[in-house]
Design a protein around this motif. Structure first.
Motif, mmCIF file in Angstrom:
data_model
loop_
_atom_site.group_PDB
_atom_site.id
_atom_site.type_symbol
_atom_site.label_atom_id
_atom_site.label_comp_id
_atom_site.label_asym_id
_atom_site.label_seq_id
_atom_site.Cartn_x
_atom_site.Cartn_y
_atom_site.Cartn_z
ATOM 1 N N PRO A 28 0.831 -1.212 0.000
ATOM 2 C CA PRO A 28 0.000 0.000 0.000
ATOM 3 C C PRO A 28 0.867 1.264 0.000
ATOM 4 C CG PRO A 28 -0.618 -1.491 1.802
ATOM 5 C CD PRO A 28 0.736 -1.918 1.286
ATOM 6 N N MET A 30 0.927 5.825 -1.123
ATOM 7 C CA MET A 30 0.211 7.019 -1.591
ATOM 8 C C MET A 30 0.870 7.557 -2.859
ATOM 9 S SD MET A 30 -1.348 9.001 1.605
ATOM 10 C CE MET A 30 0.117 9.921 2.060
ATOM 11 N N HIS A 34 9.438 6.261 -4.472
ATOM 12 C CA HIS A 34 10.890 6.431 -4.390
ATOM 13 C C HIS A 34 11.509 5.098 -3.952
ATOM 14 C CE1 HIS A 34 10.054 6.596 -0.127
ATOM 15 N NE2 HIS A 34 9.309 7.671 -0.287
ATOM 16 N N HIS A 37 9.724 2.985 -1.237
ATOM 17 C CA HIS A 37 8.621 2.151 -1.736
ATOM 18 C C HIS A 37 9.184 0.975 -2.542
ATOM 19 C CE1 HIS A 37 6.734 6.319 -1.640
ATOM 20 N NE2 HIS A 37 5.888 5.635 -0.887
ATOM 21 N N PHE A 146 4.986 -3.005 4.759
ATOM 22 C CA PHE A 146 4.953 -1.639 5.291
ATOM 23 C C PHE A 146 6.361 -1.255 5.735
ATOM 24 C CE2 PHE A 146 0.755 -3.386 5.719
ATOM 25 C CZ PHE A 146 -0.087 -2.337 5.359
ATOM 26 N N GLY A 147 6.691 0.048 5.622
ATOM 27 C CA GLY A 147 8.023 0.507 5.998
ATOM 28 C C GLY A 147 8.122 0.845 7.471
ATOM 29 N N ASP A 150 7.401 4.542 8.837
ATOM 30 C CA ASP A 150 6.159 4.888 9.531
ATOM 31 C C ASP A 150 5.945 3.841 10.620
ATOM 32 O OD1 ASP A 150 4.730 7.081 7.635
ATOM 33 O OD2 ASP A 150 5.915 5.671 6.479
ATOM 34 N N PRO A 174 13.029 -2.265 6.421
ATOM 35 C CA PRO A 174 13.909 -1.210 6.964
ATOM 36 C C PRO A 174 13.736 0.148 6.271
ATOM 37 C CG PRO A 174 15.169 -3.173 6.339
ATOM 38 C CD PRO A 174 13.781 -3.384 5.855
ATOM 39 N N VAL A 176 14.763 3.226 4.170
ATOM 40 C CA VAL A 176 15.730 3.523 3.109
ATOM 41 C C VAL A 176 16.049 5.011 3.181
ATOM 42 C CG1 VAL A 176 16.134 3.560 0.614
ATOM 43 C CG2 VAL A 176 14.852 1.664 1.654
ATOM 44 N N LYS A 184 14.154 8.670 2.999
ATOM 45 C CA LYS A 184 13.420 8.993 1.770
ATOM 46 C C LYS A 184 11.953 9.198 2.103
ATOM 47 C CE LYS A 184 16.573 7.164 -1.429
ATOM 48 N NZ LYS A 184 16.955 7.767 -2.695
HETATM 49 P P1 AMP Z 1 3.534 6.431 1.745
HETATM 50 O O1 AMP Z 1 3.402 6.422 0.258
HETATM 51 O O2 AMP Z 1 4.370 7.536 2.275
HETATM 52 O O3 AMP Z 1 2.203 6.297 2.444
HETATM 53 O O4 AMP Z 1 4.322 5.116 2.122
HETATM 54 C C1 AMP Z 1 3.912 3.869 1.674
HETATM 55 C C2 AMP Z 1 4.751 2.808 2.363
HETATM 56 O O5 AMP Z 1 6.121 3.015 2.046
HETATM 57 C C3 AMP Z 1 4.624 2.874 3.901
HETATM 58 O O6 AMP Z 1 4.565 1.557 4.412
HETATM 59 C C4 AMP Z 1 5.904 3.563 4.290
HETATM 60 O O7 AMP Z 1 6.351 3.230 5.589
HETATM 61 C C5 AMP Z 1 6.866 3.044 3.243
HETATM 62 N N1 AMP Z 1 8.003 3.968 3.127
HETATM 63 C C6 AMP Z 1 7.951 5.300 2.877
HETATM 64 N N2 AMP Z 1 9.192 5.826 2.920
HETATM 65 C C7 AMP Z 1 10.034 4.813 3.214
HETATM 66 C C8 AMP Z 1 11.452 4.723 3.416
HETATM 67 N N3 AMP Z 1 12.239 5.776 3.325
HETATM 68 N N4 AMP Z 1 11.971 3.506 3.706
HETATM 69 C C9 AMP Z 1 11.171 2.412 3.822
HETATM 70 N N5 AMP Z 1 9.831 2.429 3.646
HETATM 71 C C10 AMP Z 1 9.273 3.612 3.353
#
Ligand code: AMP
Length: 282
Positions: A28, A30, A34, A37, A146-147, A150, A174, A176, A184
């Motif tokens: 999942p 948004m 990068h 993701h 999931f990262g 968050d 982990p 990134v 990121k």
């Molecule tokens: P987002 O698009 O920001 O809602 O993030 C989507 C998923 O990507 C979430 O599970 C985030 O935790 C993960 N994510 C966003 N940035 C990073 C990062 N720098 N390293 C690892 N996972 C990430």
């Protein structure tokens, strides 16, 4: 690699894969993807036969004064990245596809959402839990990725899946970082040149905290104190919170006598950035 806009199209594709006995991973997002993701897509591609990436700026998880309108979007760029990393399907719905007129059911969580980002973003986790539940029901994946970026979201999703008997393995990946340490984030695009430099204070604070824990510091207020001192020395930074919580409950603790999360949210100019470390990763 296909990009689809409707729930029916996702269901039809997943049904076809299931008929072939294939496993399915869900990532999942948004969008405005990068390398953070990409690392989740890589992990899903490694563990599953097929990978679905949802690409949806979920209005429900934004507060009224937040950046829903300005949140960056670029589906063509995202499609390229997903394809390069072995994703098979992007689900990119319009808000009306996810929230039809009369939508009135929500997934809400007490306790874990009453700390950290939940305090400064009161509607956020209700939006996250609701949309992730919907995505789980639409895709019915074997695993979801999931990262740890968050960290509270990851804990909340794990807890929700457990509470509500969702038969989906939740995998945490982990953080990134950019070469200089900045985690990121799609929101890094909001930063001007001076702010981009100032934003480094978050990762510096994380690394400082990790060093202290590695060297045996177990007093949470000592770690938090040093981190705050570092961040407060950066003129463009304004702390929302720096806290240490129990990994499982997200409740604040005073001593590092159990697996803990040190998390921070810091405004750099108008941009709110988050970063963290888990003591178990130190
Ligand atoms: P987002 O698009 O920001 O809602 O993030 C989507 C998923 O990507 C979430 O599970 C985030 O935790 C993960 N994510 C966003 N940035 C990073 C990062 N720098 N390293 C690892 N996972 C990430």
């Amino acid at each position: 690699m296909r990009v689809v806009k409707t729930v029916d199209e996702v269901r039809a594709q997943v049904k076809e894969w299931r008929a072939q006995g294939l496993t399915v991973g869900l990532v999942p997002t948004m969008g405005y993807l990068h390398e953070g993701h990409a690392s989740l897509i890589d992990a899903s591609h490694r563990d599953n036969d097929r990978t679905v990436v949802s690409d949806f700026v979920n209005p429900m998880q934004f507060g009224p004064a937040e950046d829903l309108e300005s949140y960056p979007r670029d589906i063509d760029r995202d499609a390229k990245l997903v394809e390069e990393h072995g994703g098979d399907l992007i689900f990119n719905p319009e808000p009306s596809e996810m929230y039809h007129e009369g939508f009135s059911s929500f997934v809400d969580m007490t306790v874990l959402t009453q700390e950290l980002c939940g305090l400064s973003r009161p509607v956020h986790f209700r939006g996250v839990c609701t949309v992730v539940s919907k995505l789980f029901n639409i895709v019915k994946p074997d695993r979801a990725y999931f990262g740890k970026k968050d960290a509270q979201q990851l804990a909340v999703i794990r807890h929700m899946a457990d509470d509500l008997n969702m038969d989906i393995e939740i995998i945490g990946c982990p953080i990134v970082r950019e070469a200089d340490g900045l985690a990121k984030s799609s929101r890094n695009t909001y930063l001007n040149e001076a702010e981009r430099k100032a934003a480094l204070v978050l990762s510096k604070a994380v690394f400082l905290g990790m060093d202290m824990v590695r060297n045996g510091e177990s007093d949470c207020s000592a770690v938090i104190g040093e981190i705050k001192k570092l961040i407060e020395a950066e003129p463009l930074a304004r702390i929302d919170y720096v806290k240490i919580v129990d990994c499982a409950t997200m409740q604040q603790i005073t001593s590092l006598d159990r697996p803990a999360l040190c998390a921070m949210a810091v405004y750099i100019g108008k941009t709110r950035l988050i970063d963290n470390f888990f003591t178990e990763d130190v």
